[in-house]
Design a protein around this motif. Structure first.
Motif, short mmCIF file in Angstrom:
data_model
loop_
_atom_site.label_atom_id
_atom_site.label_comp_id
_atom_site.label_asym_id
_atom_site.label_seq_id
_atom_site.Cartn_x
_atom_site.Cartn_y
_atom_site.Cartn_z
N LEU A 401 -30.72 -27.32 14.64
CA LEU A 401 -32.14 -28.49 14.74
C LEU A 401 -32.67 -27.73 15.83
CD1 LEU A 401 -31.57 -31.00 12.30
CD2 LEU A 401 -33.11 -28.77 11.76
N ASP A 403 -35.46 -27.16 17.52
CA ASP A 403 -36.78 -27.87 17.63
C ASP A 403 -36.87 -28.90 17.78
OD1 ASP A 403 -37.49 -25.15 17.99
OD2 ASP A 403 -37.87 -24.75 15.77
N TRP A 404 -35.53 -29.61 17.51
CA TRP A 404 -35.49 -31.38 17.81
C TRP A 404 -34.86 -31.30 18.65
CZ3 TRP A 404 -32.21 -34.42 14.78
CH2 TRP A 404 -32.76 -36.36 14.74
N SER A 428 -38.72 -39.41 19.29
CA SER A 428 -38.09 -37.90 18.69
C SER A 428 -39.07 -36.84 19.03
CB SER A 428 -37.85 -37.60 18.06
OG SER A 428 -38.01 -36.78 16.93
N TYR A 430 -40.57 -32.45 18.06
CA TYR A 430 -39.83 -31.53 17.27
C TYR A 430 -41.33 -30.56 17.41
CZ TYR A 430 -38.28 -28.96 13.22
OH TYR A 430 -37.62 -27.76 12.47
N GLN A 437 -46.64 -29.74 18.13
CA GLN A 437 -45.71 -30.76 18.30
C GLN A 437 -45.85 -31.33 17.44
OE1 GLN A 437 -44.85 -30.62 23.20
NE2 GLN A 437 -43.07 -29.09 22.44
N ARG A 439 -44.63 -35.81 17.40
CA ARG A 439 -43.80 -36.38 18.60
C ARG A 439 -43.50 -37.75 18.27
NH1 ARG A 439 -48.02 -39.30 21.29
NH2 ARG A 439 -49.18 -37.96 21.47
#
Length: 658
Positions: A401, A403-404, A428, A430, A437, A439
């Motif tokens: 992952l 993009d996390w 978090s 992403y 995005q 968040r």
């Protein structure tokens, strides 16, 4: 807190950001330019990079909402502005209401928080004193500040008590050029208030590495304005204006050692004589204050995968309080004459950051603070306190992952005279795609009882040595967009938040108690910025707070709704610009359940460089353009009286850069 990896010089030829609107364009006609030669400053730096971690800006990479107020915005807040004024003008979602104009206490609310739910830092040093719990920004000059970083949401994991709704980190200016450079500012307002400040800096090389030196001084003085309506003053009141005189000087030295370590020393001294306005029987009421802040930070990067810093600080505050009444029969009665109240805070923080196998990052540290105070005005039986904390945060990387970007951590803090508190936090971020995005953050925060709440011993107020820490469970969820709209740059965000507070610390009559049941706060913040043409931009934000009362306890001085919008224009060559802004405050209730909101205020500003090299500049700020009569807060006296915001005020400033 945070400093950039290198201290880059300002490029004065670079295009300026646009101002907030186009209300004052008619005031600045084209002027003859004395010099067509651009002033050139090469980018320079102190060679050893900053490695201080857990920065406010860094947390934006892991799901926390961060706002940055830069130097250009600070300069446009007005010649006599203090930090409260800058925050009021530029931070989306932050409600700020200075009580009686510049250099005074203010009311703050971030994400539905109360006045002391936001932690204020100066270069990472706590300004909220734990003996009295207040926010002390009223002697900080704006000319000494490089930028302001605002980190929203519960942040007790990294910053401890009072970081319930957010953190505001005020970053002081640092040396940026190898040639001697600086600036001088002179200002005057329509109440004949005067301001002046100067700064000089230079980076040198010595046998150890690069040495950056900077010094600044400022002076602000004004008789002020009348902060109450005529009907509020008693016949015997003699002093009806709320004036101030503030003098500050400071210095910073940064010594780099090779390319992997550095030592930073900072010192600031403020001497302020501030009127404490009263509408009834007031002959003279003043706070005569000296504040000294000193910090020392050593930072080192031991390898590409491990760095650490150690920071020590002292914050010393000494106030002499005078209160003299003027009675109807002409007699003067001295209630207080140079009575002392003050405190000294010491702190030592150490933190390390390690990159583990697989790219995971581990942050760990200890935060230790000691406090003592003395108060001849308010009797407090125990004027000493100590707080010690350990914390750690893991920022893992998941190859599946990419993009996390999550983080999770825990903090344990103990304060003498009260119970300990343990909090945890998960964040978090992403990356949905190149423009969007998602968040969020979820965790607990805490607020330790201060010495007044624990140990005050007056007939009208009694402390409680058995108070528990106030705990809250916080959740924020946001969606951010960055892209284009009608061929112009556009970014926007929406944040929903909720806070559940247990063991609320409140006054029950004259006794401090932990409230029963859970208080809930929830709401939404929306903000956006649109550069809809190369020269024009528009920004706006709005916040809706929903407050729940329980067992007769209600959170006060938090607006149910407020909104702001700014429109700005800047010339193609960056030589001049104009702007305007409007802010609206909806319902806002005092502690006595009096609604003093429902008003709007319009401000305007403009600037004009007098030469192509941009060494000479004139700036103009008009505050409360339509002279609106509005209330910023209510006095605690009986009956309560409105504190009035600043009336129509124009300020002009001349700046010379060298």
């Amino acid at each position: 807190m945070t400093t950039t990896d290198t201290f880059l010089a300002c490029d004065w030829r670079a295009p300026r950001r646009t101002l907030s609107g186009a209300l004052l364009g008619c005031l600045f006609s084209p002027l003859l330019l004395a010099d067509d030669t651009p002033l050139t400053l090469e980018r320079q730096w102190v060679s050893a990079p900053s490695v201080e971690s857990t920065t406010v800006a860094e947390m934006a990479r892991y799901g926390s909402k961060v706002e940055i107020i830069d130097r250009q915005q600070i300069e446009r807040a007005g010649p006599s502005s203090d930090i409260t004024r800058v925050l009021q003008m530029y931070v989306p979602g932050l409600y700020v209401a200075p009580k009686n104009g510049p250099f005074d206490y203010g009311t703050y609310s971030l994400l539905g928080g109360r006045n002391d739910d936001t932690l204020i830092l100066l270069d990472g040093v706590r300004l909220n004193n734990r003996l009295y719990g207040g926010l002390y920004l009223d002697t900080l000059p704006a000319n000494a500040i490089e930028r302001i970083e605002v980190l929203k949401g519960g942040q007790s994991l990294l910053f401890g008590t009072q970081a319930v709704s957010g953190v505001i980190n005020i970053v002081t200016r640092s040396p940026q050029t190898r040639d001697t450079s600086g600036e001088v500012n002179l200002g005057l307002d329509s109440f004949m208030g005067q301001s002046g400040d100067a700064r000089v800096e230079r980076i040198l090389s010595n046998g150890l590495g690069d040495l950056g030196l900077l010094a600044y001084v400022s002076h602000n003085i004004s008789d002020g304005y009348q902060p109450y309506r005529n009907s509020a003053y008693s016949a015997s009141t003699r002093d009806k204006k709320r004036g101030y005189e503030v003098t500050t000087f400071g210095a910073k030295a940064i010594q780099g050692f090779a390319d992997d370590s550095r030592l930073e020393l900072f010192y600031q001294y403020s001497d302020a004589n501030l009127d404490f306005a009263r509408p009834v029987n007031n002959q003279k009421t003043t706070n005569d204050r000296v504040q000294q802040i000193a910090t020392a930070t050593f930072e080192q990067r031991l390898s590409e995968r491990f760095s650490y810093f150690v920071k020590g600080h002292v914050n010393d505050w000494d106030t002499r309080y005078t209160k003299i009444d003027s009675l109807k029969d002409g007699r003067l009665v001295s209630k207080n004459r140079n009575d002392y109240w003050g405190f000294t805070d010491w702190g030592l923080q150490a933190e390390g950051k390690a990159e583990l196998d697989g790219g995971h990052v581990l942050v760990f540290g200890t935060d230790n603070q000691w406090f003592k105070g003395q108060d001849d005005v308010l009797k407090i039986d125990n004027n000493q306190a100590q707080a010690n904390a350990l914390y750690t945060q893991l920022r893992p990387v998941f190859a599946a992952l990419p993009d996390w970007h999550p983080s999770l951590g825990i903090r344990h803090e103990k304060m003498s005279g009260g119970e300990s508190a343990t909090v945890g936090m998960l964040t978090s971020l992403y990356d949905l795609n190149a423009h969007w995005q998602l968040r969020g953050q979820y965790g607990s925060a805490f607020k330790l009882p201060n010495a007044e709440q624990l140990f005050v011993n007056e007939d009208y107020e009694q402390g409680n040595r058995n108070l528990k820490p106030e705990k809250s469970l916080n959740a924020e969820l946001g969606l951010d967009y960055k892209g284009s709209l009608l061929a112009g740059e556009f970014n926007a965000s929406v944040t929903a938040f909720q806070r559940k507070i247990d063991d609320l610390i409140a006054l029950d009559g004259i006794h401090w108690v932990n409230g029963q049941g859970r208080i809930k706060v929830r709401g939404m913040e929306v903000d956006g910025r649109w550069q809809f043409s190369p020269r024009w931009n528009l920004s706006a934000d709005l916040t809706r707070n929903l407050l729940e009362s329980r067992n007769g306890v209600t959170l006060s001085n938090i607006p149910g709704f407020f909104a702001r919008s700014r429109l700005g224009y800047e010339s193609e060559d960056g030589q001049w610009g104009v702007g305007g802004a409007i802010r609206y405050i909806g319902q806002i209730d005092s502690a006595k359940k009096v609604d003093y909101g429902h008003y709007s205020v319009v401000d305007a500003d403009a600037y004009r460089y007098l030469d192509r090299a941009q060494q000479h500049r004139l700036s103009l700020l008009v505050e409360n353009l339509f002279d609106r009569d509005y209330t910023t807060s209510m006095t605690s006296s009986a009956p309560a009286v409105d504190n009035l915001g600043r009336p129509f005020t124009s300020e002009v400033r001349y700046t010379y850069r060298f």
